[in-house]
Design a protein around this motif. Structure first.
Motif, PDB file in Angstrom:
ATOM      1  N   TYR A 203       0.794  -1.227   0.000  1.00  0.00           N
ATOM      2  CA  TYR A 203       0.000   0.000   0.000  1.00  0.00           C
ATOM      3  C   TYR A 203       0.827   1.279   0.000  1.00  0.00           C
ATOM      4  N   GLN A 204       2.105   1.177   0.324  1.00  0.00           N
ATOM      5  CA  GLN A 204       2.958   2.360   0.222  1.00  0.00           C
ATOM      6  C   GLN A 204       3.818   2.328  -1.031  1.00  0.00           C
ATOM      7  N   PHE A 205       4.280   1.123  -1.397  1.00  0.00           N
ATOM      8  CA  PHE A 205       5.203   1.009  -2.526  1.00  0.00           C
ATOM      9  C   PHE A 205       4.617   0.260  -3.712  1.00  0.00           C
ATOM     10  N   GLY A 206       3.351  -0.151  -3.639  1.00  0.00           N
ATOM     11  CA  GLY A 206       2.661  -0.702  -4.798  1.00  0.00           C
ATOM     12  C   GLY A 206       3.127  -2.076  -5.232  1.00  0.00           C
ATOM     13  N   MET A 207       3.630  -2.909  -4.305  1.00  0.00           N
ATOM     14  CA  MET A 207       4.107  -4.235  -4.678  1.00  0.00           C
ATOM     15  C   MET A 207       3.011  -5.267  -4.430  1.00  0.00           C
ATOM     16  N   PRO A 208       2.535  -5.962  -5.469  1.00  0.00           N
ATOM     17  CA  PRO A 208       1.491  -6.968  -5.275  1.00  0.00           C
ATOM     18  C   PRO A 208       1.949  -8.072  -4.321  1.00  0.00           C
ATOM     19  N   LEU A 209       0.978  -8.726  -3.711  1.00  0.00           N
ATOM     20  CA  LEU A 209       1.314  -9.733  -2.704  1.00  0.00           C
ATOM     21  C   LEU A 209       2.021 -10.936  -3.304  1.00  0.00           C
ATOM     22  N   TYR A 210       1.743 -11.279  -4.559  1.00  0.00           N
ATOM     23  CA  TYR A 210       2.441 -12.428  -5.133  1.00  0.00           C
ATOM     24  C   TYR A 210       3.924 -12.130  -5.300  1.00  0.00           C
ATOM     25  N   ARG A 211       4.284 -10.860  -5.532  1.00  0.00           N
ATOM     26  CA  ARG A 211       5.702 -10.504  -5.594  1.00  0.00           C
ATOM     27  C   ARG A 211       6.320 -10.525  -4.201  1.00  0.00           C
ATOM     28  N   THR A 212       5.549 -10.090  -3.206  1.00  0.00           N
ATOM     29  CA  THR A 212       6.051 -10.162  -1.835  1.00  0.00           C
ATOM     30  C   THR A 212       6.322 -11.610  -1.437  1.00  0.00           C
ATOM     31  N   ALA A 213       5.403 -12.511  -1.814  1.00  0.00           N
ATOM     32  CA  ALA A 213       5.609 -13.930  -1.505  1.00  0.00           C
ATOM     33  C   ALA A 213       6.852 -14.459  -2.212  1.00  0.00           C
ATOM     34  N   ALA A 214       7.074 -14.038  -3.458  1.00  0.00           N
ATOM     35  CA  ALA A 214       8.273 -14.473  -4.183  1.00  0.00           C
ATOM     36  C   ALA A 214       9.532 -13.934  -3.525  1.00  0.00           C
ATOM     37  N   LEU A 215       9.486 -12.706  -3.042  1.00  0.00           N
ATOM     38  CA  LEU A 215      10.644 -12.126  -2.362  1.00  0.00           C
ATOM     39  C   LEU A 215      10.936 -12.865  -1.063  1.00  0.00           C
ATOM     40  N   LEU A 216       9.892 -13.235  -0.327  1.00  0.00           N
ATOM     41  CA  LEU A 216      10.095 -13.998   0.905  1.00  0.00           C
ATOM     42  C   LEU A 216      10.717 -15.363   0.612  1.00  0.00           C
ATOM     43  N   ARG A 217      10.282 -16.005  -0.464  1.00  0.00           N
ATOM     44  CA  ARG A 217      10.858 -17.303  -0.817  1.00  0.00           C
ATOM     45  C   ARG A 217      12.339 -17.183  -1.133  1.00  0.00           C
ATOM     46  N   ARG A 218      12.740 -16.050  -1.662  1.00  0.00           N
ATOM     47  CA  ARG A 218      14.159 -15.831  -1.956  1.00  0.00           C
ATOM     48  C   ARG A 218      15.002 -15.907  -0.691  1.00  0.00           C
ATOM     49  N   PHE A 219      14.404 -15.538   0.455  1.00  0.00           N
ATOM     50  CA  PHE A 219      15.147 -15.538   1.714  1.00  0.00           C
ATOM     51  C   PHE A 219      14.718 -16.688   2.629  1.00  0.00           C
ATOM     52  N   GLY A 220      14.004 -17.659   2.079  1.00  0.00           N
ATOM     53  CA  GLY A 220      13.668 -18.833   2.857  1.00  0.00           C
ATOM     54  C   GLY A 220      12.300 -18.819   3.489  1.00  0.00           C
ATOM     55  N   GLY A 221      11.508 -17.768   3.305  1.00  0.00           N
ATOM     56  CA  GLY A 221      10.166 -17.706   3.890  1.00  0.00           C
ATOM     57  C   GLY A 221       9.137 -18.200   2.893  1.00  0.00           C
ATOM     58  N   ASP A 222       8.820 -19.471   2.954  1.00  0.00           N
ATOM     59  CA  ASP A 222       7.933 -20.079   1.957  1.00  0.00           C
ATOM     60  C   ASP A 222       6.476 -19.903   2.400  1.00  0.00           C
ATOM     61  N   ILE A 223       5.877 -18.773   2.020  1.00  0.00           N
ATOM     62  CA  ILE A 223       4.486 -18.474   2.347  1.00  0.00           C
ATOM     63  C   ILE A 223       3.780 -18.086   1.052  1.00  0.00           C
ATOM     64  N   VAL A 224       2.648 -18.703   0.796  1.00  0.00           N
ATOM     65  CA  VAL A 224       1.925 -18.414  -0.445  1.00  0.00           C
ATOM     66  C   VAL A 224       1.201 -17.074  -0.317  1.00  0.00           C
ATOM     67  N   SER A 225       0.910 -16.470  -1.465  1.00  0.00           N
ATOM     68  CA  SER A 225       0.285 -15.142  -1.467  1.00  0.00           C
ATOM     69  C   SER A 225      -1.123 -15.166  -0.869  1.00  0.00           C
ATOM     70  N   ARG A 464      -1.966   0.248 -10.672  1.00  0.00           N
ATOM     71  CA  ARG A 464      -1.346  -0.208 -11.909  1.00  0.00           C
ATOM     72  C   ARG A 464      -0.591  -1.520 -11.707  1.00  0.00           C
ATOM     73  N   SER A 465      -0.191  -1.808 -10.471  1.00  0.00           N
ATOM     74  CA  SER A 465       0.563  -3.029 -10.192  1.00  0.00           C
ATOM     75  C   SER A 465      -0.346  -4.171  -9.770  1.00  0.00           C
ATOM     76  N   TRP A 466      -1.217  -3.901  -8.765  1.00  0.00           N
ATOM     77  CA  TRP A 466      -2.052  -5.008  -8.272  1.00  0.00           C
ATOM     78  C   TRP A 466      -3.382  -5.117  -9.008  1.00  0.00           C
ATOM     79  N   LEU A 467      -3.739  -4.114  -9.832  1.00  0.00           N
ATOM     80  CA  LEU A 467      -4.809  -4.169 -10.831  1.00  0.00           C
ATOM     81  C   LEU A 467      -6.225  -4.235 -10.268  1.00  0.00           C
ATOM     82  N   PHE A 468      -6.501  -5.062  -9.269  1.00  0.00           N
ATOM     83  CA  PHE A 468      -7.879  -5.247  -8.814  1.00  0.00           C
ATOM     84  C   PHE A 468      -7.880  -5.778  -7.392  1.00  0.00           C
TER      85      PHE A 468
END
Length: 528
Positions: A203-225, A464-468
């Motif tokens: 909500y501040q930086f416009g990153m959709p949750l599926y990208r956040t989940a992918a970023l967490l997986r990069r550091f070992g946090g395997d949580i689905v969106s 524009r990022s999370w669309l809906f």
């Protein structure tokens, strides 16, 4: 005259009656009129086509150059000349005026001194610490310091909560366990800090949750969106008491701004996924800054009435020309102000529709844009003035500019095709005129609704990022969380720090005073 053999006689001259001549002239005039209508319709269609092409592909800025030969300052000084007022320059010879200024120091901006520092020493090898002249050992006398910014990537860790059990060593009748700490989401998988990180990311930086989940997986946090989304919705519901208090403060303000924008909700009962829904934005102009968003399935008066229910009579409402706001102002006994930015925008579109080769300062649209620019230059100069002094400027200078705009409007209102871009601009200005001129009566009243448009812009950029939004619950949660983040920003509080403190303290709140203490301008952030 004798007729020669093999030569045809000349045709006899055609004759028509007066009635036939009149009919031909009438037919010619009708065809000429039809041609003029067709030509006008073609020109209007081309004008709209070019306007749509510019809307899709051209730059969106409405800024104009400053080469307007002192539109404001000389005129304002002329209203109250003094011995120190310089004489107005003439146009007899070209000249260039350069305002006094301080030149900024060249070079890069230094890094924030509040950031933690880690010293990295670069030393000469032992063999090189010898004087080349007399062979003595070199001694350390100082250091040349340069700085680089370093980023430590996100670190994901697991907090294990051990609730210690206690039992009596002499009997089995007493068994106690340390209580579970109060959490904003009972048995939630993420800590308050992690939830705040996820929410500010979206909500501040416009990153959709599926990208956040992918970023967490990069550091070992395997949580689905889907898990992240469920947590966001639950937190959006949990903060509703804070949103209610923010709304109370908003409706208690003397000045309120209103605007709205579209949002798409996929799973809304009884509606197609492609149906437009709306996110309404409100903000105050007095008191502690409040920025509120509210989801509604439509844009009609029935939705606006709910948002403005409880507003005090006499409150000032600033909005664009949308008719629903007129009904809100009438029903609530409000002072309704018009927006000069929305009044100027159609003239800019009309100005841009003119081919570049044909543009000139004498074009009617350009004249309106320049006159409205005078109002804004006056407001820019008076931004830091006292209200009394600003009101004097408005009553003497701005009122004269408004009269010039009105004369130009009335002169050309019915001389331009109403369906053209310029005609639409003139009629919009005429319809909004009583609201547009009210700012002259009070120095505290703004010229436009730009502040609320700026507040709603992060939502538009994020969209524009999370669309809906997937569900109505998700849309309502998004509205609440956008409200908290934008209100924190308006109060000069870092949203992440505010959300962490709020999420930790909200489960402990019991009374209205407890919730009041959690508002952005009251909360104690502490060390986090």
């Amino acid at each position: 005259m004798p007729i020669q053999a093999g030569v045809s006689p000349p045709p006899a001259p055609a004759t028509i009656t007066a009635e036939e001549l009149a009919a031909l002239i009438a037919e010619r005039d009708a065809l000429a009129g039809a041609l003029r209508v067709a030509t006008t319709e073609r020109d209007l269609a081309l004008e709209r086509l070019k306007a749509l092409q510019r809307q899709l592909f051209a730059a969106k800025s409405e800024a104009r150059g400053t080469d307007q030969k002192d539109l404001f300052l000389n005129e304002a000084e002329a209203l109250a000349p003094t011995d120190q007022t310089p004489q107005a320059e003439t146009d007899e010879e070209e000249s260039t005026t350069v305002a006094g200024h301080q030149r900024k120091k060249r070079g890069r901006k230094p890094l924030d001194p509040a950031l933690p520092r880690e010293i990295v020493r670069h030393e000469l090898p032992e063999a090189e610490r010898v004087c080349a002249h007399d062979g003595h050992a070199l001694v350390e006398i100082g250091a040349e310091v340069s700085e680089q910014m370093d980023v430590i990537p996100e670190q994901v860790r697991v907090l294990q909560h051990h609730r210690i059990k206690y039992a009596c060593p002499c009997c089995d009748q007493s068994l106690r366990v340390a209580p579970t700490p109060a959490r904003i989401i009972p048995r939630g998988l993420l800590t308050e800090q992690a939830q705040a990180w996820v929410i500010t990311g979206k909500y501040q930086f416009g990153m959709p949750l599926y990208r956040t989940a992918a970023l967490l997986r990069r550091f070992g946090g395997d949580i689905v969106s889907n898990t992240l989304a469920a947590g966001v919705v639950r937190i959006g519901r949990a903060v509703q008491p804070i949103i209610n208090l923010l709304r109370d403060h908003l409706l208690d303000s003397d000045l309120i701004y209103g605007d709205e924008t579209t949002v798409q909700v996929l799973k809304e009962p009884g509606r197609k996924a492609q149906t437009k829904s709306y996110m309404w934005a409100q903000m105050n102009g007095t008191g502690p800054p409040v920025r509120l968003f509210a989801y509604a399935p439509g844009r009609g008066a029935v939705h606006a009435e709910k948002l403005y229910a409880g507003i005090r009579p006499g409150t000032t409402l600033m909005s664009d020309g949308y008719e629903v706001y007129n009904g809100i102002a009438r029903a609530g006994g409000l002072t309704h102000l018009g927006c000069w930015v929305h009044a100027r925008r159609p003239f800019i579109k009309a100005e841009e529709s003119i081919p570049k080769a044909a543009r000139s300062p004498d074009q009617l649209a350009t004249r309106f844009v320049r006159l409205i620019a005078k109002l804004y230059r006056a407001e820019s100069l008076a931004r830091d003035w006292t209200p009394a002094r600003r009101l004097r400027l408005r009553s003497r200078y701005s009122a004269a500019v408004v009269r010039d705009i009105e004369r130009l409007l009335l002169t050309h209102l019915h001389a331009v095709a109403p369906s053209s871009l310029l005609g639409e601009a003139l009629h919009y200005l005429h319809g909004q005129w009583p609201k547009l001129v009210r700012f002259l009566d009070n120095a505290a009243w703004p010229l436009d609704s730009n502040p609320v448009e700026n507040a709603i812009r992060p939502f538009v950029v994020g969209r524009r990022s999370w669309l809906f939004a997937d569900t109505v619950g998700g849309a309502n949660a998004s509205a609440n969380l956008y409200s908290l983040i934008e209100t924190a920003k308006a109060n000069n509080i870092e949203p992440y720090r505010y959300l962490v403190a709020l999420f930790k303290k909200l489960p402990l709140a019991q009374t209205v005073d407890d919730y009041e203490a959690l508002l952005p301008w009251n909360i104690a952030l502490g060390g986090q």
